[in-house]
Motif scaffolding. Sequence first.
Motif, mmCIF file in Angstrom:
data_model
loop_
_atom_site.group_PDB
_atom_site.id
_atom_site.type_symbol
_atom_site.label_atom_id
_atom_site.label_comp_id
_atom_site.label_asym_id
_atom_site.label_seq_id
_atom_site.Cartn_x
_atom_site.Cartn_y
_atom_site.Cartn_z
ATOM 1 N N LYS A 74 -3.711 67.323 82.058
ATOM 2 C CA LYS A 74 -4.417 66.947 83.287
ATOM 3 C C LYS A 74 -5.692 67.500 83.697
ATOM 4 O O LYS A 74 -6.720 66.429 83.876
ATOM 5 C CB LYS A 74 -3.538 67.325 84.524
ATOM 6 N N GLU A 75 -6.008 68.396 82.883
ATOM 7 C CA GLU A 75 -7.458 69.015 83.206
ATOM 8 C C GLU A 75 -8.463 68.361 82.153
ATOM 9 O O GLU A 75 -9.705 68.383 82.278
ATOM 10 C CB GLU A 75 -7.556 70.562 82.788
ATOM 11 N N ARG A 76 -7.777 67.609 81.014
ATOM 12 C CA ARG A 76 -8.713 66.984 80.055
ATOM 13 C C ARG A 76 -9.104 65.561 80.509
ATOM 14 O O ARG A 76 -9.675 64.869 79.685
ATOM 15 C CB ARG A 76 -7.996 67.070 78.782
ATOM 16 N N TYR A 77 -8.414 65.188 81.598
ATOM 17 C CA TYR A 77 -8.670 63.567 81.839
ATOM 18 C C TYR A 77 -9.242 63.392 83.280
ATOM 19 O O TYR A 77 -9.076 64.333 84.225
ATOM 20 C CB TYR A 77 -7.495 62.839 81.655
ATOM 21 N N GLN A 78 -9.545 62.290 83.722
ATOM 22 C CA GLN A 78 -10.294 61.861 84.962
ATOM 23 C C GLN A 78 -9.708 60.378 85.119
ATOM 24 O O GLN A 78 -9.117 59.664 84.291
ATOM 25 C CB GLN A 78 -11.552 62.046 84.871
ATOM 26 N N GLY A 79 -9.835 59.948 86.551
ATOM 27 C CA GLY A 79 -9.684 58.726 86.878
ATOM 28 C C GLY A 79 -8.241 58.167 86.785
ATOM 29 O O GLY A 79 -7.238 58.912 86.936
ATOM 30 N N VAL A 80 -7.857 57.106 86.369
ATOM 31 C CA VAL A 80 -6.937 56.435 86.090
ATOM 32 C C VAL A 80 -5.819 57.242 85.237
ATOM 33 O O VAL A 80 -4.571 57.462 85.562
ATOM 34 C CB VAL A 80 -6.814 54.793 85.520
ATOM 35 N N ALA A 81 -6.386 57.754 83.992
ATOM 36 C CA ALA A 81 -5.336 58.492 83.226
ATOM 37 C C ALA A 81 -5.064 59.719 83.785
ATOM 38 O O ALA A 81 -3.731 59.979 83.814
ATOM 39 C CB ALA A 81 -6.362 58.767 81.952
ATOM 40 N N LYS A 82 -5.815 60.414 84.649
ATOM 41 C CA LYS A 82 -5.131 61.480 85.223
ATOM 42 C C LYS A 82 -4.531 61.194 86.591
ATOM 43 O O LYS A 82 -3.293 62.085 86.431
ATOM 44 C CB LYS A 82 -6.636 62.284 85.887
ATOM 45 N N CYS A 83 -4.436 60.360 87.193
ATOM 46 C CA CYS A 83 -3.505 59.802 88.076
ATOM 47 C C CYS A 83 -2.092 59.397 87.324
ATOM 48 O O CYS A 83 -1.127 59.661 87.788
ATOM 49 C CB CYS A 83 -4.222 58.462 88.734
ATOM 50 N N GLY A 84 -2.399 58.866 86.159
ATOM 51 C CA GLY A 84 -1.020 58.528 85.561
ATOM 52 C C GLY A 84 -0.104 59.666 85.197
ATOM 53 O O GLY A 84 0.878 59.706 85.143
ATOM 54 N N ILE A 85 -1.095 60.860 84.734
ATOM 55 C CA ILE A 85 -0.453 62.207 84.176
ATOM 56 C C ILE A 85 0.312 62.750 85.426
ATOM 57 O O ILE A 85 1.480 63.470 85.367
ATOM 58 C CB ILE A 85 -1.558 63.108 83.806
ATOM 59 N N GLU A 86 -0.383 62.675 86.710
ATOM 60 C CA GLU A 86 0.144 63.329 88.025
ATOM 61 C C GLU A 86 1.519 62.592 88.259
ATOM 62 O O GLU A 86 2.398 63.103 88.700
ATOM 63 C CB GLU A 86 -0.774 63.240 88.902
ATOM 64 N N ALA A 87 1.648 61.352 88.098
ATOM 65 C CA ALA A 87 2.642 60.420 88.143
ATOM 66 C C ALA A 87 3.939 60.603 87.495
ATOM 67 O O ALA A 87 4.761 60.569 87.611
ATOM 68 C CB ALA A 87 2.368 58.962 88.308
ATOM 69 N N LEU A 88 3.518 60.943 85.969
ATOM 70 C CA LEU A 88 4.549 61.510 85.053
ATOM 71 C C LEU A 88 5.147 62.702 85.473
ATOM 72 O O LEU A 88 6.255 62.931 85.427
ATOM 73 C CB LEU A 88 3.755 61.455 83.647
ATOM 74 N N GLU A 89 4.308 63.717 85.941
ATOM 75 C CA GLU A 89 4.956 65.017 86.538
ATOM 76 C C GLU A 89 5.681 64.570 87.532
ATOM 77 O O GLU A 89 6.847 64.983 87.633
ATOM 78 C CB GLU A 89 3.687 65.813 87.080
ATOM 79 N N LEU A 90 5.232 63.913 88.685
ATOM 80 C CA LEU A 90 6.241 63.631 89.769
ATOM 81 C C LEU A 90 7.880 62.689 89.284
ATOM 82 O O LEU A 90 8.602 63.112 89.803
ATOM 83 C CB LEU A 90 5.629 62.642 90.700
ATOM 84 N N LYS A 91 7.500 61.986 88.317
ATOM 85 C CA LYS A 91 8.493 61.319 87.778
ATOM 86 C C LYS A 91 9.630 62.256 87.415
ATOM 87 O O LYS A 91 11.036 62.228 87.371
ATOM 88 C CB LYS A 91 8.318 60.353 86.606
ATOM 89 N N LEU A 92 9.036 63.324 86.424
ATOM 90 C CA LEU A 92 10.284 64.069 85.920
ATOM 91 C C LEU A 92 10.679 65.027 86.920
ATOM 92 O O LEU A 92 11.701 65.844 86.641
ATOM 93 C CB LEU A 92 9.085 65.167 84.974
ATOM 94 N N LYS A 93 10.089 65.156 88.062
ATOM 95 C CA LYS A 93 10.368 66.154 89.058
ATOM 96 C C LYS A 93 11.553 65.197 90.077
ATOM 97 O O LYS A 93 12.237 65.868 90.855
ATOM 98 C CB LYS A 93 9.340 66.560 89.919
ATOM 99 N N GLY A 94 12.017 63.977 89.686
ATOM 100 C CA GLY A 94 12.759 62.953 90.248
ATOM 101 C C GLY A 94 12.383 62.031 91.271
ATOM 102 O O GLY A 94 12.997 61.395 91.944
ATOM 103 N N TYR A 95 10.818 62.144 91.365
ATOM 104 C CA TYR A 95 10.472 60.987 92.579
ATOM 105 C C TYR A 95 10.421 59.724 91.766
ATOM 106 O O TYR A 95 10.134 59.445 90.578
ATOM 107 C CB TYR A 95 8.966 61.427 92.680
ATOM 108 N N SER A 96 10.862 58.676 92.516
ATOM 109 C CA SER A 96 10.600 57.125 92.034
ATOM 110 C C SER A 96 9.361 56.648 92.145
ATOM 111 O O SER A 96 8.500 57.262 92.585
ATOM 112 C CB SER A 96 11.697 56.178 92.835
ATOM 113 N N GLY A 97 9.290 55.343 91.509
ATOM 114 C CA GLY A 97 7.804 54.865 91.464
ATOM 115 C C GLY A 97 7.302 54.565 92.810
ATOM 116 O O GLY A 97 6.233 54.592 93.265
ATOM 117 N N ALA A 98 8.427 53.842 93.612
ATOM 118 C CA ALA A 98 8.041 53.571 94.997
ATOM 119 C C ALA A 98 7.487 54.740 95.820
ATOM 120 O O ALA A 98 6.588 54.794 96.715
ATOM 121 C CB ALA A 98 9.182 52.758 95.806
#
Length: 293
Positions: free
Chosen positions: A233-257
Amino acid sequence: MEKKVYVCSNYPSCDSYVGVLPHSNEPKGTLANGELRNLRIYAHHVFDEIWKRGIMSRKDAYRWMRDQFFMTGEQAHIGNFSEYMCQRLMEKSQALLEQHNKGTGGKKMNIHLNAEQRKMVEENLSVIQKVISKHVMLNESVDGMGYDDIYQIGSIGLCKAAVTYRSGSDASFQTYAFSVVRNEIYNHLRSIVNKQKAKLTDIAEKQALVSSEQTPEERIEDQAALDALRLSKERYQGVAKCGIEALELKLKGYSGAEIAKMYQVKPNYIVACICRAVKYLKKDKAFFADLGK
């Protein structure tokens, strides 16, 4: 992501610059002013038609280029070409395309330019730049298309303008070509948007919640992925960084909504961010190295 470039030591009085290869500090070629940069892009467009139309493979096309100019593999790089070399490459590429067109009865040649029309295109490349400056807002982090990509689409429009223009008409070629190039770019971008909408809708419909009933082995794998994502995540910015954060949350059990609600955006936007992140992570050697630790 921010785009890095090397500029002339006399910048900004001299507008020469060259882009940098992704995830590196290696230049894509040599310094070039606006005219040469655009000529290189157009030369690339003409040359690429050789392998895009299946006349030969991409690898063989570059071998053909080397043979034509007695170059080494390192020298056969359009990003290093001068104006003269760009012109020579276009001439030889166009000759090969025309030869192939005759052999196939014209079935594979969508746009066939005669000598006069090629001259019209080469003398009016600035039209493409004017259209992009006036009508296109470049944001590579959103649609994945940078200036070079848009310029190549504009080149197709300029070729179409040269083929369909009728001398003696009320409008000058530049005025006519401006409209054709603009419409070509608009139509291409519109098709991309429509495809992305269809793809995102399909992905959103198929997404499932992460199961809470995991085996110990699956939990370990998820933890390794979380660690690798956190470091990347430290190597990216903008949309890509947001996507990585979303992937982290997905792995923690959060839904897309649920993730979309956290960011106060629509679920489809989160899907788009994840798609962009995955696209970059697939090419990120450091990510896979961290994943394997």
